[in-house]
Design a protein around this motif. Structure first.
Motif, PDB file in Angstrom:
ATOM      1  N   LYS A  17      29.673  35.741  26.915  1.00  0.00           N
ATOM      2  CA  LYS A  17      30.248  37.142  27.838  1.00  0.00           C
ATOM      3  C   LYS A  17      29.644  36.892  29.177  1.00  0.00           C
ATOM      4  O   LYS A  17      30.319  37.521  29.969  1.00  0.00           O
ATOM      5  CB  LYS A  17      29.341  38.210  27.071  1.00  0.00           C
ATOM      6  N   THR A  18      28.565  36.161  29.517  1.00  0.00           N
ATOM      7  CA  THR A  18      28.130  36.268  30.926  1.00  0.00           C
ATOM      8  C   THR A  18      28.899  35.189  31.721  1.00  0.00           C
ATOM      9  O   THR A  18      29.571  35.944  32.901  1.00  0.00           O
ATOM     10  CB  THR A  18      26.741  35.529  30.835  1.00  0.00           C
ATOM     11  N   GLY A  19      29.513  34.262  30.900  1.00  0.00           N
ATOM     12  CA  GLY A  19      30.452  33.326  31.777  1.00  0.00           C
ATOM     13  C   GLY A  19      31.765  34.005  31.701  1.00  0.00           C
ATOM     14  O   GLY A  19      32.615  33.970  32.913  1.00  0.00           O
ATOM     15  N   TYR A  20      32.351  34.661  30.852  1.00  0.00           N
ATOM     16  CA  TYR A  20      33.609  35.387  30.556  1.00  0.00           C
ATOM     17  C   TYR A  20      33.601  36.565  31.815  1.00  0.00           C
ATOM     18  O   TYR A  20      34.767  36.709  32.365  1.00  0.00           O
ATOM     19  CB  TYR A  20      33.780  36.059  29.434  1.00  0.00           C
ATOM     20  N   ARG A  21      32.433  37.086  31.949  1.00  0.00           N
ATOM     21  CA  ARG A  21      32.551  38.188  33.064  1.00  0.00           C
ATOM     22  C   ARG A  21      32.586  37.691  34.209  1.00  0.00           C
ATOM     23  O   ARG A  21      33.264  38.275  35.190  1.00  0.00           O
ATOM     24  CB  ARG A  21      31.220  39.011  32.707  1.00  0.00           C
ATOM     25  N   ALA A  22      31.843  36.777  34.479  1.00  0.00           N
ATOM     26  CA  ALA A  22      31.723  36.011  35.876  1.00  0.00           C
ATOM     27  C   ALA A  22      33.199  35.578  36.195  1.00  0.00           C
ATOM     28  O   ALA A  22      33.736  35.743  37.458  1.00  0.00           O
ATOM     29  CB  ALA A  22      30.623  35.028  35.917  1.00  0.00           C
ATOM     30  N   LEU A  23      33.830  34.901  35.302  1.00  0.00           N
ATOM     31  CA  LEU A  23      35.225  34.399  35.660  1.00  0.00           C
ATOM     32  C   LEU A  23      36.059  35.692  35.902  1.00  0.00           C
ATOM     33  O   LEU A  23      37.109  35.666  36.777  1.00  0.00           O
ATOM     34  CB  LEU A  23      35.657  33.658  34.460  1.00  0.00           C
ATOM     35  N   PHE A  24      36.043  36.778  35.209  1.00  0.00           N
ATOM     36  CA  PHE A  24      36.827  37.964  35.186  1.00  0.00           C
ATOM     37  C   PHE A  24      36.827  38.459  36.497  1.00  0.00           C
ATOM     38  O   PHE A  24      37.873  38.942  37.166  1.00  0.00           O
ATOM     39  CB  PHE A  24      36.466  38.949  33.941  1.00  0.00           C
ATOM     40  N   VAL A  25      35.558  38.553  36.942  1.00  0.00           N
ATOM     41  CA  VAL A  25      35.091  39.426  38.102  1.00  0.00           C
ATOM     42  C   VAL A  25      35.941  38.571  39.370  1.00  0.00           C
ATOM     43  O   VAL A  25      36.520  38.768  40.396  1.00  0.00           O
ATOM     44  CB  VAL A  25      33.820  39.790  38.581  1.00  0.00           C
ATOM     45  N   LEU A  26      35.505  36.964  39.311  1.00  0.00           N
ATOM     46  CA  LEU A  26      36.138  36.247  40.321  1.00  0.00           C
ATOM     47  C   LEU A  26      37.607  36.286  40.494  1.00  0.00           C
ATOM     48  O   LEU A  26      38.111  36.356  41.525  1.00  0.00           O
ATOM     49  CB  LEU A  26      35.814  34.695  39.942  1.00  0.00           C
ATOM     50  N   PHE A  27      38.306  36.163  39.447  1.00  0.00           N
ATOM     51  CA  PHE A  27      39.819  36.307  39.358  1.00  0.00           C
ATOM     52  C   PHE A  27      40.168  37.648  39.904  1.00  0.00           C
ATOM     53  O   PHE A  27      41.197  37.615  40.685  1.00  0.00           O
ATOM     54  CB  PHE A  27      40.416  35.951  37.956  1.00  0.00           C
ATOM     55  N   LYS A  28      39.561  38.542  39.603  1.00  0.00           N
ATOM     56  CA  LYS A  28      39.920  40.028  40.220  1.00  0.00           C
ATOM     57  C   LYS A  28      39.763  40.036  41.636  1.00  0.00           C
ATOM     58  O   LYS A  28      40.685  40.651  42.370  1.00  0.00           O
ATOM     59  CB  LYS A  28      39.349  41.248  39.354  1.00  0.00           C
ATOM     60  N   LEU A  29      38.632  39.507  42.008  1.00  0.00           N
ATOM     61  CA  LEU A  29      38.452  39.665  43.497  1.00  0.00           C
ATOM     62  C   LEU A  29      39.429  38.416  44.233  1.00  0.00           C
ATOM     63  O   LEU A  29      39.649  38.681  45.606  1.00  0.00           O
ATOM     64  CB  LEU A  29      37.103  39.100  43.870  1.00  0.00           C
ATOM     65  N   LYS A  55      26.728  50.030  36.052  1.00  0.00           N
ATOM     66  CA  LYS A  55      26.807  49.412  37.466  1.00  0.00           C
ATOM     67  C   LYS A  55      26.015  48.322  37.742  1.00  0.00           C
ATOM     68  O   LYS A  55      26.104  47.463  38.360  1.00  0.00           O
ATOM     69  CB  LYS A  55      26.041  50.699  38.419  1.00  0.00           C
ATOM     70  N   ASP A  56      24.823  48.222  36.830  1.00  0.00           N
ATOM     71  CA  ASP A  56      23.945  47.094  37.089  1.00  0.00           C
ATOM     72  C   ASP A  56      24.580  45.788  36.541  1.00  0.00           C
ATOM     73  O   ASP A  56      24.586  44.598  37.257  1.00  0.00           O
ATOM     74  CB  ASP A  56      22.702  47.353  36.174  1.00  0.00           C
ATOM     75  N   THR A  57      25.615  45.854  35.655  1.00  0.00           N
ATOM     76  CA  THR A  57      26.260  44.844  35.127  1.00  0.00           C
ATOM     77  C   THR A  57      27.052  44.264  36.305  1.00  0.00           C
ATOM     78  O   THR A  57      27.262  43.053  36.271  1.00  0.00           O
ATOM     79  CB  THR A  57      27.098  44.957  33.829  1.00  0.00           C
ATOM     80  N   VAL A  58      27.767  45.027  37.002  1.00  0.00           N
ATOM     81  CA  VAL A  58      28.530  44.389  38.240  1.00  0.00           C
ATOM     82  C   VAL A  58      27.906  43.685  39.222  1.00  0.00           C
ATOM     83  O   VAL A  58      27.969  42.596  39.570  1.00  0.00           O
ATOM     84  CB  VAL A  58      29.230  45.611  38.723  1.00  0.00           C
ATOM     85  N   THR A  59      26.499  44.496  39.378  1.00  0.00           N
ATOM     86  CA  THR A  59      25.687  43.771  40.313  1.00  0.00           C
ATOM     87  C   THR A  59      25.005  42.386  40.245  1.00  0.00           C
ATOM     88  O   THR A  59      25.313  41.543  40.729  1.00  0.00           O
ATOM     89  CB  THR A  59      24.506  44.588  40.729  1.00  0.00           C
ATOM     90  N   THR A  61      26.623  40.345  37.961  1.00  0.00           N
ATOM     91  CA  THR A  61      27.851  39.403  37.648  1.00  0.00           C
ATOM     92  C   THR A  61      27.977  39.010  39.215  1.00  0.00           C
ATOM     93  O   THR A  61      28.288  37.839  39.391  1.00  0.00           O
ATOM     94  CB  THR A  61      28.972  39.996  37.364  1.00  0.00           C
ATOM     95  N   ILE A  62      28.136  39.951  40.171  1.00  0.00           N
ATOM     96  CA  ILE A  62      28.123  39.549  41.673  1.00  0.00           C
ATOM     97  C   ILE A  62      27.308  38.261  42.090  1.00  0.00           C
ATOM     98  O   ILE A  62      27.406  37.387  42.746  1.00  0.00           O
ATOM     99  CB  ILE A  62      28.323  40.652  42.577  1.00  0.00           C
ATOM    100  N   ASN A  63      26.038  38.829  41.587  1.00  0.00           N
ATOM    101  CA  ASN A  63      24.885  37.808  42.462  1.00  0.00           C
ATOM    102  C   ASN A  63      25.028  36.441  41.432  1.00  0.00           C
ATOM    103  O   ASN A  63      24.702  35.404  41.875  1.00  0.00           O
ATOM    104  CB  ASN A  63      23.492  38.363  41.871  1.00  0.00           C
ATOM    105  N   THR A  64      25.451  36.441  40.255  1.00  0.00           N
ATOM    106  CA  THR A  64      25.619  35.225  39.473  1.00  0.00           C
ATOM    107  C   THR A  64      26.840  34.326  40.285  1.00  0.00           C
ATOM    108  O   THR A  64      26.591  33.089  40.269  1.00  0.00           O
ATOM    109  CB  THR A  64      26.283  35.524  38.244  1.00  0.00           C
ATOM    110  N   LEU A  65      27.882  35.067  40.800  1.00  0.00           N
ATOM    111  CA  LEU A  65      28.822  34.414  41.450  1.00  0.00           C
ATOM    112  C   LEU A  65      28.509  33.816  42.600  1.00  0.00           C
ATOM    113  O   LEU A  65      29.021  32.857  43.234  1.00  0.00           O
ATOM    114  CB  LEU A  65      30.167  35.255  41.638  1.00  0.00           C
ATOM    115  N   LYS A  66      27.628  34.394  43.260  1.00  0.00           N
ATOM    116  CA  LYS A  66      26.870  33.806  44.739  1.00  0.00           C
ATOM    117  C   LYS A  66      26.271  32.745  44.559  1.00  0.00           C
ATOM    118  O   LYS A  66      26.403  31.743  45.164  1.00  0.00           O
ATOM    119  CB  LYS A  66      26.016  35.267  45.440  1.00  0.00           C
ATOM    120  N   LYS A  67      25.364  32.640  43.382  1.00  0.00           N
ATOM    121  CA  LYS A  67      24.385  31.704  43.121  1.00  0.00           C
ATOM    122  C   LYS A  67      25.447  30.189  42.611  1.00  0.00           C
ATOM    123  O   LYS A  67      24.863  29.419  42.948  1.00  0.00           O
ATOM    124  CB  LYS A  67      23.712  31.817  41.786  1.00  0.00           C
TER     125      LYS A  67
END
Length: 323
Positions: A17-29, A55-59, A61-67
């Motif tokens: 789920k963590t990986g899926y969520r990160a890719l999901f947000v990346l593609f949407k941004l 809201k914490d989940t979004v935060t 996920t964004i931090n995961t993408l930054k890393k």
């Protein structure tokens, strides 16, 4: 309760789920900047993420993408409270040598006379260009190719009408006569000197001719015929010419649809004897002259005499130098 087998096969039990969520947000941004609420709304519509919304989940996920190497600006008044993806490490990277290799590959397709493969390759390059890191690379992939100046609608019509040998009216922008209209029966298309030509019968000049496709401005199917023309079928005049190739020209020779190798001599100096079905002498003599002293016409005598006349005219032009 769900059976154990259904639990194991549920979508959210078979992926991270963590990986899926990160890719999901990346593609949407990558599509466009989004607010936190807009991202949560997208989560709610996704079958994997709809039960894990905060809201914490979004935060997180964004931090995961930054890393992972993504540069994402924080929401502010200037960005209308949206997360903005400024860069990410997943862009295609094209070096100059990569571009040169891709261009060489595309140009090599021309030598195989494979029009459809070239079109498919162009479409692939267009998709790759959408991920190119800069405009120069993008433009090289999209525009620098042998079909760059050709109208694809016109090309498609020529391919269709050549397949069924239907007469058309062509508007042609020739260097000598400017724009002119004439009836033409297309037969096939080939590349000559990196330009695409359509071959066929020109009623106006009553001969088998070839036209540069990039100079054709329109193609219209002829559907109304006069009584005298209705049942006429054109049969092009074909002359069989036998010629011999030697040396480097013989080694590099490849057969085409109008020519057949009749004899191959591997003793002493490598030579080929080739039979050519000639329907357009101008094009044939151009190619024969390109072989230089590696080529000799054997028969018929009329073809030999015609080539000699061409050579005399070329020599006279250099002697007189009247340009």
């Amino acid at each position: 309760m769900k059976p154990e087998r259904e639990k194991r096969l549920a979508p959210d039990n078979n992926i991270s789920k963590t990986g899926y969520r990160a890719l999901f947000v990346l593609f949407k941004l990558m599509e466009l900047p989004r607010t936190r609420d807009e991202i949560l709304e997208l989560f709610s519509k996704d079958p994997i993420l709809k039960d894990d919304i905060s809201k914490d989940t979004v935060t997180i996920t964004i931090n995961t993408l930054k890393k992972a190497g993504c540069l994402i600006s924080r929401p502010s008044q200037r960005t209308l409270n949206r997360y903005v993806l400024k860069s990410h490490p997943f862009n295609l990277q094209f070096s100059l040598s990569n571009i040169e290799a891709l261009q060489s590959l595309r140009e090599s397709i021309v030598t195989f006379q494979d029009l459809y493969l070239l079109i498919y390759l162009n479409n692939f390059y267009i998709k790759a260009a959408s991920l190119a890191p800069d405009e120069e690379t993008k433009n090289l992939l999209i525009y620098k190719h042998p079909l760059a100046e050709i109208n694809y609608d016109i090309l498609n019509e020529l391919v269709i009408y050549a397949r069924i040998k239907k007469p058309v009216n062509i508007c042609y922008d020739s260097p000598e006569n400017k724009k002119e209209n004439f009836d033409f029966i297309p037969e096939y298309l080939t590349f000559e000197s990196e330009k695409l030509y359509v071959w066929g019968y020109s009623k106006k000049y009553n001969e088998f001719a070839y036209l540069r496709v990039d100079r054709i401005k329109s193609v219209n199917l002829i559907t109304v015929y006069s009584a005298s023309e209705k049942n006429i079928e054109f049969k092009k005049t074909v002359e069989t010419v036998l010629y011999k190739l030697k040396g480097y020209s013989a080694l590099m020779y490849s057969e085409n649809k109008e020519e057949t190798v009749k004899y191959e001599d591997k003793n002493s100096e490598y030579t080929l004897t080739i039979s050519a079905e000639v329907s357009n002498k101008f094009n044939f003599f151009q190619r024969i002259l390109s072989y230089g002293t590696d080529c000799l016409i054997i028969s018929p005598e009329s073809a030999k005499a015609e080539l000699k006349e061409h050579l005399k005219n070329i020599k006279a032009g250099y002697e007189n130098e009247k340009y």
